[in-house]
Design a protein around this motif. Structure first.
Motif, mmCIF file in Angstrom:
data_model
loop_
_atom_site.group_PDB
_atom_site.id
_atom_site.type_symbol
_atom_site.label_atom_id
_atom_site.label_comp_id
_atom_site.label_asym_id
_atom_site.label_seq_id
_atom_site.Cartn_x
_atom_site.Cartn_y
_atom_site.Cartn_z
ATOM 1 N N LEU A 90 16.757 -23.008 65.414
ATOM 2 C CA LEU A 90 16.414 -23.989 64.373
ATOM 3 C C LEU A 90 14.911 -24.269 64.326
ATOM 4 O O LEU A 90 14.379 -24.981 65.177
ATOM 5 C CB LEU A 90 17.149 -25.301 64.655
ATOM 6 N N PRO A 91 14.216 -23.764 63.311
ATOM 7 C CA PRO A 91 12.793 -24.105 63.153
ATOM 8 C C PRO A 91 12.632 -25.425 62.398
ATOM 9 O O PRO A 91 13.509 -25.805 61.639
ATOM 10 C CB PRO A 91 12.219 -22.957 62.307
ATOM 11 N N PRO A 92 11.493 -26.108 62.584
ATOM 12 C CA PRO A 92 11.212 -27.270 61.728
ATOM 13 C C PRO A 92 10.820 -26.789 60.334
ATOM 14 O O PRO A 92 10.274 -25.699 60.194
ATOM 15 C CB PRO A 92 10.016 -27.930 62.424
ATOM 16 N N TYR A 93 11.113 -27.595 59.323
ATOM 17 C CA TYR A 93 10.687 -27.282 57.954
ATOM 18 C C TYR A 93 9.631 -28.288 57.540
ATOM 19 O O TYR A 93 9.683 -29.444 57.947
ATOM 20 C CB TYR A 93 11.862 -27.386 56.960
ATOM 21 N N ALA A 94 8.709 -27.861 56.681
ATOM 22 C CA ALA A 94 7.655 -28.774 56.236
ATOM 23 C C ALA A 94 7.914 -29.299 54.835
ATOM 24 O O ALA A 94 7.555 -30.416 54.505
ATOM 25 C CB ALA A 94 6.305 -28.068 56.266
ATOM 26 N N GLY A 95 8.526 -28.509 53.965
ATOM 27 C CA GLY A 95 8.539 -28.761 52.522
ATOM 28 C C GLY A 95 9.244 -30.033 52.111
ATOM 29 O O GLY A 95 10.129 -30.532 52.781
ATOM 30 N N GLY A 96 8.798 -30.540 50.940
ATOM 31 C CA GLY A 96 9.442 -31.738 50.423
ATOM 32 C C GLY A 96 9.049 -31.978 48.977
ATOM 33 O O GLY A 96 9.390 -32.976 48.410
ATOM 34 N N THR A 147 7.822 -36.283 52.728
ATOM 35 C CA THR A 147 6.512 -35.621 52.647
ATOM 36 C C THR A 147 6.674 -34.110 52.692
ATOM 37 O O THR A 147 7.782 -33.589 52.794
ATOM 38 C CB THR A 147 5.624 -36.024 53.834
ATOM 39 N N GLU A 176 17.002 -23.944 52.185
ATOM 40 C CA GLU A 176 17.625 -24.745 53.233
ATOM 41 C C GLU A 176 16.942 -26.101 53.346
ATOM 42 O O GLU A 176 15.735 -26.204 53.171
ATOM 43 C CB GLU A 176 17.508 -24.030 54.584
ATOM 44 N N ILE A 205 12.458 -29.288 53.617
ATOM 45 C CA ILE A 205 12.954 -28.109 52.907
ATOM 46 C C ILE A 205 12.247 -26.851 53.382
ATOM 47 O O ILE A 205 11.031 -26.860 53.589
ATOM 48 C CB ILE A 205 12.640 -28.255 51.385
ATOM 49 N N PHE A 215 17.944 -19.751 61.031
ATOM 50 C CA PHE A 215 17.642 -20.705 59.972
ATOM 51 C C PHE A 215 16.170 -20.598 59.568
ATOM 52 O O PHE A 215 15.350 -20.050 60.301
ATOM 53 C CB PHE A 215 17.956 -22.133 60.446
ATOM 54 N N GLY A 216 15.873 -21.160 58.384
ATOM 55 C CA GLY A 216 14.486 -21.288 57.930
ATOM 56 C C GLY A 216 13.764 -19.955 57.840
ATOM 57 O O GLY A 216 14.306 -18.955 57.353
ATOM 58 N N GLN A 217 12.535 -19.952 58.328
ATOM 59 C CA GLN A 217 11.688 -18.752 58.269
ATOM 60 C C GLN A 217 12.324 -17.569 59.005
ATOM 61 O O GLN A 217 12.015 -16.426 58.712
ATOM 62 C CB GLN A 217 10.353 -19.023 58.961
#
Lengths: 79, 349
Positions: free
Chosen positions: A73-79, B121, B150, B146, A8-10
């Protein structure tokens, strides 16, 4: 032992795939985690392991079984 | 009550449910992509009181996904514009805008005034701040984040349930939307999933994503849920909160002192990343080009490094220190915040 690894993610960006089923030599989650962290391509990306859709503690050591689905599963930062 | 008639006829809502919605007080942290998606639906559903916290101003690069804003709003505080648009759409909703960034200093007091906190955020450190402040004030957090196509959604601290730290125990640096890129439709979907969790919490209906991480992939339309449990070993106390959120090792920029006369603000973002900060004290060298520019750094000079999320700034600081450029520190502000500061104060230099 054959397991499915889900990324997942990166990790998807780096590895270029969402999922692969392959043989692994490790028999525990701790050994697998150690092995994955040594992979230069993904070693710098933080992630948690989930085995069969259940997250495990980093210090928890779970015995892996044939056919397990292991998600990274990495954490995501975006929003 | 005709306004809400179509939702009141749902057995899960009814007159009583509508009353609960009207009494709800929801605080949304972040008026970016996720916030712009979920806010209009919460207001339209009749949420009685909405608070919106964000110190960012509207930029052109926001407009493809932050649908509450238009080109004529460029430069305005996001929260003020969001409030104005939402108020026009839903006059019955009370909206309070907080044109400031959430910090260890304001979080606990803000949270006290609301029942549900929404994490919309784009910074990992703020996600930990929200989590910890919500634990101390006993509020549930509806989390969304996000990475490219994903999104992750979960509900933390719901009835004392698992929290963000149970899911990701350690704070790490990961890329934001500004760095990784994002489609508006992806934040729209994830924001809407968050709004749906908020409604379920208010209405006490359905199954709430407590102890479950939902991961949705908008490229494949796959979604998957992962269970996680509460770690009793993680205890958030006021001391822990103060230690983690009320002291910063990062240097805060101060344009009013002689700070800038002695300092170089080093921007390590790629040259195409916006907003650019044009200022005599700013030196622009992307992280990837630091090594070839190594010789131009002076060991006696103070360098304050910034980027978008703080991740590359830390890498740059470490790199420069390894190369004996020791007077190097990361800045507390990111590029967007710095841009706002540069435009809002007179610079003496």
């Amino acid at each position: 032992m054959e397991v499915t690894l889900k990324y997942f993610g990166q990790l998807v960006d780096v590895l270029g795939t969402h999922e692969e089923t392959r043989g692994i030599e490790q028999h525990t989650s701790a050994a697998l985690l150690d092995h994955l962290k040594k992979n230069n391509a993904i070693g710098h990306i933080p992630f948690q392991l989930a085995i069969n859709q259940k997250l495990i503690d980093q210090d928890e050591n779970v015995t892996l079984k044939e056919g397990d689905v292991i998600a990274l599963l990495p954490p995501y930062a975006g929003g | 009550m005709n306004h809400y008639q179509r939702q009141i006829i749902l057995p899960q809502v009814g007159e009583q449910g509508q009353q609960k919605i009207a009494e709800a007080r929801v605080l949304v942290i972040g008026a970016g992509g996720l916030g712009c998606a979920l806010l209009p639906y919460l207001a339209a559903a009749g949420v009685g009181h909405l608070g919106i916290v964000d110190g960012d101003r509207i930029e052109e690069s926001n407009l493809h996904r932050q649908i509450l804003y238009t080109p004529e709003h460029l430069g305005a505080f996001k929260v003020e514009q969001a409030k104005q648009v939402l108020q026009k759409q839903q006059p019955q909703c009370t909206i309070t805008s907080y044109p400031e960034y959430l910090s260890g200093k304001n979080a606990l007091e803000l949270f006290d005034h609301y029942n549900i906190i929404v994490d919309a955020t784009d910074r990992i450190d703020v996600r930990y701040l929200i989590n910890d402040a919500a634990i101390l004030t006993s509020k549930p957090v509806v989390y969304g984040s996000i990475h490219r196509f994903e999104g992750q959604v979960s509900v933390f601290n719901y009835n004392d349930g698992p929290t963000y730290r149970c899911l990701f125990p350690k704070a790490v640096e990961v890329p934001s939307c500004a760095e990784a890129g994002v489609l508006g439709t992806s934040v729209g979907i994830i924001g809407m999933l968050q709004a749906a969790e908020v409604m379920k919490i208010i209405l006490q209906t359905g199954s709430i994503l407590s102890g479950e991480l939902l991961v949705y992939n908008t490229l494949t339309a796959h979604q998957e849920k992962f269970k996680f449990s509460k770690k009793e070993s993680i205890e958030i106390t006021q001391d822990f909160f103060d230690e983690n959120h009320n002291k910063s090792e990062n240097i805060q920029v101060n344009f009013k002192q002689e700070f800038l006369e002695r300092a170089v603000l080093l921007d390590v973002r790629n040259l195409e990343e916006q907003p650019r900060i044009k200022h005599p004290s700013v030196l622009e060298i992307p992280l990837s080009e630091l090594s070839q520019n190594k010789a131009s750094f002076k060991p006696e000079q103070n360098y304050y490094v910034f980027c978008q999320s703080g991740r590359r700034a830390l890498q740059a600081v470490n790199y420069l220190k390894e190369n004996h450029i020791n007077n190097t520190k990361p800045l507390a502000e990111n590029a967007t915040q710095l841009k706002n500061l540069v435009t809002s104060v007179t610079i003496i230099k």
